[in-house]
Motif scaffolding. Structure first.
Motif, PDB file in Angstrom:
ATOM      1  N   ARG A   1      -4.008  -7.118  14.268  1.00  0.00           N
ATOM      2  CA  ARG A   1      -5.096  -7.389  13.167  1.00  0.00           C
ATOM      3  C   ARG A   1      -4.119  -7.012  11.001  1.00  0.00           C
ATOM      4  N   LEU A   2      -4.089  -7.623  10.705  1.00  0.00           N
ATOM      5  CA  LEU A   2      -3.896  -7.041   9.006  1.00  0.00           C
ATOM      6  C   LEU A   2      -5.502  -7.072   8.422  1.00  0.00           C
ATOM      7  N   ILE A   3      -4.672  -5.952   7.573  1.00  0.00           N
ATOM      8  CA  ILE A   3      -5.677  -5.387   6.910  1.00  0.00           C
ATOM      9  C   ILE A   3      -5.146  -4.921   4.981  1.00  0.00           C
ATOM     10  N   TYR A   4      -6.170  -5.871   3.733  1.00  0.00           N
ATOM     11  CA  TYR A   4      -5.822  -4.813   3.070  1.00  0.00           C
ATOM     12  C   TYR A   4      -6.693  -4.259   2.411  1.00  0.00           C
TER      13      TYR A   4
ATOM     14  N   GLU B   1      -2.076  -1.682  -0.673  1.00  0.00           N
ATOM     15  CA  GLU B   1      -1.375  -1.458   0.877  1.00  0.00           C
ATOM     16  C   GLU B   1      -1.955  -2.604   1.980  1.00  0.00           C
ATOM     17  N   GLN B   2      -0.823  -3.158   2.900  1.00  0.00           N
ATOM     18  CA  GLN B   2      -0.952  -3.675   3.971  1.00  0.00           C
ATOM     19  C   GLN B   2      -0.552  -2.817   4.677  1.00  0.00           C
TER      20      GLN B   2
ATOM     21  N   ILE C   1       0.020   1.242  14.080  1.00  0.00           N
ATOM     22  CA  ILE C   1      -0.292   1.134  12.979  1.00  0.00           C
ATOM     23  C   ILE C   1       0.505   0.967  11.689  1.00  0.00           C
ATOM     24  N   GLY C   2       1.289   0.132  11.045  1.00  0.00           N
ATOM     25  CA  GLY C   2       2.069   0.587  10.329  1.00  0.00           C
ATOM     26  C   GLY C   2       1.570   0.036   8.672  1.00  0.00           C
ATOM     27  N   HIS C   3       2.213   0.725   7.905  1.00  0.00           N
ATOM     28  CA  HIS C   3       1.676   0.652   6.237  1.00  0.00           C
ATOM     29  C   HIS C   3       2.812   0.720   6.063  1.00  0.00           C
TER      30      HIS C   3
ATOM     31  N   ASP D   1       4.448   4.325   6.074  1.00  0.00           N
ATOM     32  CA  ASP D   1       4.443   4.858   7.282  1.00  0.00           C
ATOM     33  C   ASP D   1       4.263   4.271   8.243  1.00  0.00           C
ATOM     34  N   TRP D   2       4.293   4.857   9.572  1.00  0.00           N
ATOM     35  CA  TRP D   2       4.264   4.376  10.873  1.00  0.00           C
ATOM     36  C   TRP D   2       2.933   5.455  11.515  1.00  0.00           C
TER      37      TRP D   2
END
Length: 288
Positions: A94-97, A102-103, A117-119, A128-129
Motif C-alpha cells: 500500500r502507498l500513502i502520501y 512523505e511516501q 512500513i518504509g518512510h 525510516d523503517w
C-alpha cells in the motif's frame, strides 16, 4: 471521502465513481479495462494536496501491488513508479502520501504476515523503517495516521510520530461499554471510518450478534460514545464514510437482495438548531 475535492469516491469492481454529497449526482471517473475477475482494484489513498486518487491493483498470484494515479478533474490515469525506492527486496502492498510530503509504503516479503512500513521523501530518499501494529488492508487514513480495529480494540499508526498505539478498548478483554481510551470495551469490531476529528466503528451490541452498536471515538479526548441512528437499520448499510461535517451511508433502494439501485443518506455531525426529527439526517446530531 475526498476532503480536497469535497466528493465521495466509490469503487465497484473495476469502475471508479465520483459522487456529489450535496445532491447525489454521480459520474464515472475511470474504468479499468485491464482488471481481471481475479484481480483486486482498491483505493490506496487520496493525495492530501491534489485530491488525486491513488489506486492499487493486486494481481492474483502476485504479492506486489501496482499503483496508478487518477486525476479527479480530468480522469487521466498514469502509472506510479517506485523505481529507485529501496524496499529491501520487499514487495509494496500500500502507498500513502502524507501531508508532511512523505511516501509511506507498506511492504511485505511473504503473504499472510503484517506488512512493515518504509518512510521515504517525495524523491524516494530513505528516511525510516518501522514495524507498525496495524493491518493496512481496508484500513482508513486521515492526515495524521492509519487506523484499524482488532476484535476488541482500535489501533493507530501515526505518520509524523512514526509510532503505533492502541487508542481505545483492550487487546485482551471484550465487552460493550463506553469510556475513555482503555476503559471502553468492544466486541467483534468491524472496519472503521474516520475524519479529522472522529473515528466511527460498528461492533456487536450488548444483546449479541444480531444487535449492532455504532461507536464514535473522539481523537482529541479519546472518549468513546455509542451513537444511535434513528431511521436506519444497520443491517441495511452497504458502506459508509465521513467528512468533517457529515456521515454518509449507502443502502439498497429496495429489497437488499433484489434491488440494483442504492440510496445515499446523509447525517449531520454539527449540533442541530432545532429538536431532531426521527430521520437519519438528524440522528447523529441528536446525540450531541
Amino acid at each position: 471521502y475526498n476532503t480536497v475535492k469535497g466528493i465521495i469516491i466509490a469503487i465497484d469492481g473495476k469502475t471508479i465513481y465520483s459522487i456529489n454529497p450535496l445532491d447525489g449526482a454521480h459520474r464515472i471517473l475511470y474504468q479499468a479495462a485491464d482488471i481481471e475477475e481475479s484481480d483486486h482494484l482498491f483505493v490506496s489513498c487520496i493525495h492530501p494536496t491534489t485530491g488525486d486518487v491513488v489506486l492499487g491493483v493486486e494481481r492474483e498470484g502476485r504479492l506486489g501491488v501496482e499503483f496508478r494515479s487518477l486525476s479527479v478533474d480530468t480522469g487521466q490515469v498514469v502509472p506510479i513508479s517506485l523505481h529507485g525506492v529501496d524496499l529491501w527486496e520487499y514487495e509494496p502492498r500500500r502507498l500513502i502520501y502524507t501531508p508532511q510530503g512523505e511516501q509511506c509504503i507498506f511492504a511485505a516479503d511473504e503473504p499472510g504476515i503484517l506488512p512493515e512500513i518504509g518512510h521515504f521523501s517525495s524523491s524516494g530518499e530513505y528516511l525510516d523503517w518501522k514495524f507498525p501494529d496495524v493491518d493496512p488492508d481496508h484500513s482508513p487514513i486521515n492526515r495524521h495516521g492509519i487506523f484499524d480495529s482488532d476484535t476488541s480494540c482500535i489501533r493507530a499508526y501515526f505518520f509524523e510520530q512514526r509510532a503505533s498505539v492502541v487508542l481505545a478498548g483492550s487487546m485482551s478483554a471484550q465487552g460493550c461499554s463506553d469510556g475513555v481510551g482503555s476503559y471502553a470495551r468492544f466486541k467483534n469490531l468491524r472496519n472503521p471510518v474516520v475524519n479529522s476529528r472522529y473515528l466511527f466503528v460498528r461492533s456487536e451490541g450488548s444483546e449479541g450478534f444480531w444487535q449492532w452498536r455504532l461507536a464514535r471515538l473522539d481523537f482529541q479526548t479519546l472518549q468513546v460514545q455509542s451513537v444511535r441512528i434513528i431511521g436506519l437499520d444497520h443491517n441495511e448499510i452497504i458502506q459508509y464514510c465521513a467528512s468533517d461535517d457529515d456521515v454518509f451511508a449507502i443502502r439498497p433502494a429496495g429489497s437488499y437482495r433484489d434491488s440494483d439501485k442504492i440510496q445515499l443518506l446523509r447525517a449531520s455531525l454539527r449540533p442541530a438548531g432545532e429538536p431532531p426529527a426521527p430521520t437519519f439526517a438528524k440522528a447523529l446530531a441528536s446525540v450531541d
